[in-house]
Write a protein that holds these residues in place. Structure first.
Motif, PDB file in Angstrom:
ATOM      1  N   ASP A 143       8.253  72.344  17.561  1.00 50.16           N
ATOM      2  CA  ASP A 143       8.382  71.833  16.212  1.00 50.16           C
ATOM      3  C   ASP A 143       7.514  72.689  15.303  1.00 50.16           C
ATOM      4  O   ASP A 143       6.613  73.397  15.766  1.00 50.16           O
ATOM      5  N   TRP A 144       7.790  72.628  14.015  1.00 51.05           N
ATOM      6  CA  TRP A 144       6.961  73.312  13.035  1.00 51.05           C
ATOM      7  C   TRP A 144       7.141  72.602  11.701  1.00 51.05           C
ATOM      8  O   TRP A 144       8.069  71.819  11.523  1.00 51.05           O
ATOM      9  N   GLY A 145       6.227  72.854  10.787  1.00 49.00           N
ATOM     10  CA  GLY A 145       6.335  72.209   9.493  1.00 49.00           C
ATOM     11  C   GLY A 145       5.262  72.670   8.544  1.00 49.00           C
ATOM     12  O   GLY A 145       4.538  73.630   8.807  1.00 49.00           O
ATOM     13  N   VAL A 146       5.167  71.959   7.436  1.00 45.77           N
ATOM     14  CA  VAL A 146       4.224  72.275   6.373  1.00 45.77           C
ATOM     15  C   VAL A 146       3.474  71.005   6.019  1.00 45.77           C
ATOM     16  O   VAL A 146       4.085  69.944   5.858  1.00 45.77           O
ATOM     17  N   THR A 147       2.168  71.099   5.902  1.00 46.20           N
ATOM     18  CA  THR A 147       1.336  69.995   5.461  1.00 46.20           C
ATOM     19  C   THR A 147       0.666  70.411   4.162  1.00 46.20           C
ATOM     20  O   THR A 147       0.121  71.514   4.072  1.00 46.20           O
ATOM     21  N   ARG A 148       0.740  69.545   3.182  1.00 49.36           N
ATOM     22  CA  ARG A 148       0.078  69.783   1.898  1.00 49.36           C
ATOM     23  C   ARG A 148      -0.903  68.647   1.644  1.00 49.36           C
ATOM     24  O   ARG A 148      -0.576  67.487   1.873  1.00 49.36           O
ATOM     25  N   ALA A 149      -2.081  69.013   1.152  1.00 48.65           N
ATOM     26  CA  ALA A 149      -3.067  68.003   0.779  1.00 48.65           C
ATOM     27  C   ALA A 149      -2.780  67.568  -0.656  1.00 48.65           C
ATOM     28  O   ALA A 149      -2.532  68.409  -1.519  1.00 48.65           O
ATOM     29  N   PRO A 150      -2.785  66.261  -0.920  1.00 48.66           N
ATOM     30  CA  PRO A 150      -2.525  65.789  -2.284  1.00 48.66           C
ATOM     31  C   PRO A 150      -3.554  66.364  -3.264  1.00 48.66           C
ATOM     32  O   PRO A 150      -4.732  66.452  -2.956  1.00 48.66           O
ATOM     33  N   ASP A 151      -3.069  66.762  -4.421  1.00 48.33           N
ATOM     34  CA  ASP A 151      -3.928  67.245  -5.514  1.00 48.33           C
ATOM     35  C   ASP A 151      -4.729  68.493  -5.169  1.00 48.33           C
ATOM     36  O   ASP A 151      -5.778  68.739  -5.771  1.00 48.33           O
ATOM     37  N   GLN A 152      -4.278  69.266  -4.175  1.00 48.18           N
ATOM     38  CA  GLN A 152      -4.928  70.529  -3.835  1.00 48.18           C
ATOM     39  C   GLN A 152      -3.863  71.600  -3.722  1.00 48.18           C
ATOM     40  O   GLN A 152      -2.767  71.338  -3.224  1.00 48.18           O
ATOM     41  N   PRO A 153      -4.189  72.813  -4.176  1.00 51.83           N
ATOM     42  CA  PRO A 153      -3.214  73.891  -4.050  1.00 51.83           C
ATOM     43  C   PRO A 153      -3.090  74.351  -2.598  1.00 51.83           C
ATOM     44  O   PRO A 153      -3.962  74.091  -1.769  1.00 51.83           O
ATOM     45  N   GLY A 154      -1.990  75.008  -2.315  1.00 54.38           N
ATOM     46  CA  GLY A 154      -1.823  75.597  -1.004  1.00 54.38           C
ATOM     47  C   GLY A 154      -1.209  74.661   0.005  1.00 54.38           C
ATOM     48  O   GLY A 154      -0.773  73.554  -0.308  1.00 54.38           O
ATOM     49  N   LYS A 155      -1.197  75.145   1.237  1.00 52.14           N
ATOM     50  CA  LYS A 155      -0.538  74.406   2.310  1.00 52.14           C
ATOM     51  C   LYS A 155      -1.053  74.892   3.653  1.00 52.14           C
ATOM     52  O   LYS A 155      -1.716  75.916   3.750  1.00 52.14           O
ATOM     53  N   THR A 156      -0.690  74.156   4.678  1.00 52.78           N
ATOM     54  CA  THR A 156      -0.905  74.564   6.053  1.00 52.78           C
ATOM     55  C   THR A 156       0.456  74.603   6.723  1.00 52.78           C
ATOM     56  O   THR A 156       1.166  73.602   6.752  1.00 52.78           O
ATOM     57  N   VAL A 157       0.825  75.775   7.211  1.00 51.60           N
ATOM     58  CA  VAL A 157       2.058  75.918   7.975  1.00 51.60           C
ATOM     59  C   VAL A 157       1.654  75.839   9.441  1.00 51.60           C
ATOM     60  O   VAL A 157       0.762  76.563   9.886  1.00 51.60           O
ATOM     61  N   TRP A 158       2.283  74.934  10.179  1.00 49.36           N
ATOM     62  CA  TRP A 158       1.904  74.708  11.575  1.00 49.36           C
ATOM     63  C   TRP A 158       3.113  74.862  12.490  1.00 49.36           C
ATOM     64  O   TRP A 158       4.246  74.698  12.062  1.00 49.36           O
ATOM     65  N   ALA A 159       2.807  75.182  13.729  1.00 46.37           N
ATOM     66  CA  ALA A 159       3.847  75.294  14.756  1.00 46.37           C
ATOM     67  C   ALA A 159       3.253  74.846  16.072  1.00 46.37           C
ATOM     68  O   ALA A 159       2.065  75.087  16.350  1.00 46.37           O
ATOM     69  N   GLU A 160       4.068  74.199  16.892  1.00 49.30           N
ATOM     70  CA  GLU A 160       3.631  73.710  18.197  1.00 49.30           C
ATOM     71  C   GLU A 160       4.475  74.322  19.284  1.00 49.30           C
ATOM     72  O   GLU A 160       5.711  74.333  19.177  1.00 49.30           O
ATOM     73  N   LEU A 161       3.839  74.833  20.309  1.00 51.73           N
ATOM     74  CA  LEU A 161       4.507  75.434  21.453  1.00 51.73           C
ATOM     75  C   LEU A 161       4.096  74.685  22.716  1.00 51.73           C
ATOM     76  O   LEU A 161       2.954  74.229  22.830  1.00 51.73           O
ATOM     77  N   ALA A 162       5.017  74.593  23.661  1.00 49.98           N
ATOM     78  CA  ALA A 162       4.715  73.925  24.921  1.00 49.98           C
ATOM     79  C   ALA A 162       3.752  74.760  25.749  1.00 49.98           C
ATOM     80  O   ALA A 162       3.858  75.996  25.792  1.00 49.98           O
ATOM     81  N   ALA A 163       2.835  74.086  26.397  1.00 50.49           N
ATOM     82  CA  ALA A 163       1.940  74.754  27.336  1.00 50.49           C
ATOM     83  C   ALA A 163       2.745  75.155  28.570  1.00 50.49           C
ATOM     84  O   ALA A 163       3.673  74.438  28.955  1.00 50.49           O
ATOM     85  N   PRO A 164       2.399  76.272  29.178  1.00 50.05           N
ATOM     86  CA  PRO A 164       3.134  76.648  30.390  1.00 50.05           C
ATOM     87  C   PRO A 164       2.891  75.656  31.511  1.00 50.05           C
ATOM     88  O   PRO A 164       1.830  75.053  31.602  1.00 50.05           O
ATOM     89  N   ALA A 165       3.897  75.489  32.355  1.00 56.95           N
ATOM     90  CA  ALA A 165       3.806  74.551  33.476  1.00 56.95           C
ATOM     91  C   ALA A 165       2.909  75.080  34.571  1.00 56.95           C
ATOM     92  O   ALA A 165       2.675  76.219  34.731  1.00 56.95           O
TER      93      ALA A 165
END
Length: 163
Positions: free
Chosen positions: A141-163
């Motif tokens: 999964d991946w997405g964008v998180t924005r903090a209210p009333d603050q400029p900018g963003k955090t772009v995040w991504a999640e990868l599975a750990a190897p078995a």
């Protein structure tokens, strides 16, 4: 795959307020943070930082093809997210990587207002525009998180750990 989604409180990442306090991070998660403000050679620096974290967490040196592929996927996602911040958001401010037994999370903080999205239609034979398509294909999964009333963003991504 989501393109804009707040992660749930106590989920894989920091709380949406961006504070990153210890109480917002699950105890089983190990975080590494690299400031990229005013740095030069940002993409190689970010890859080297991620490679060292993977080594410290036992992903590298890889014991087999699956583990090697998982580590290479992480390095590619780091490169793509940091490059996108360089090209479209005035440069990244911070790279964060977190590891747990089940997943690895990559976060790139920038001051840009834009919204990353895979180009559609995706044209594999044309140069450029493949970064978020690659992230979408490699990640759980991946997405964008924005903090209210603050400029900018955090772009995040999640990868599975190897078995």
């Amino acid at each position: 795959m989501s393109t804009t989604r707040q992660h749930p409180p106590g989920g894989l990442g920091r709380e949406p307020d961006g504070m990153g306090t210890a109480s917002a991070v699950p105890a089983d998660r190990q975080w590494r943070t690299l400031s990229l403000r005013q740095a030069t050679g940002i993409v190689p620096m970010a890859r080297d930082f991620a490679r060292q974290a993977l080594h410290d967490w036992g992903w590298l040196p890889a014991s087999g093809a699956d583990r090697r592929a998982a580590a290479e996927d992480v390095l590619l996602v780091v490169s793509e997210l940091v490059t996108n911040a360089c090209l479209h958001a005035g440069g990244p401010e911070e790279l964060r990587i977190a590891c747990s037994a089940k997943a690895l999370r990559v976060e790139v903080v920038d001051s840009g207002a834009g919204q990353p999205a895979p180009r559609t239609p995706h044209r594999a034979g044309r140069p450029g525009g493949h970064g978020m398509f690659i992230v979408q294909r490699l990640c759980l999964d991946w997405g964008v998180t924005r903090a209210p009333d603050q400029p900018g963003k955090t772009v995040w991504a999640e990868l599975a750990a190897p078995a």
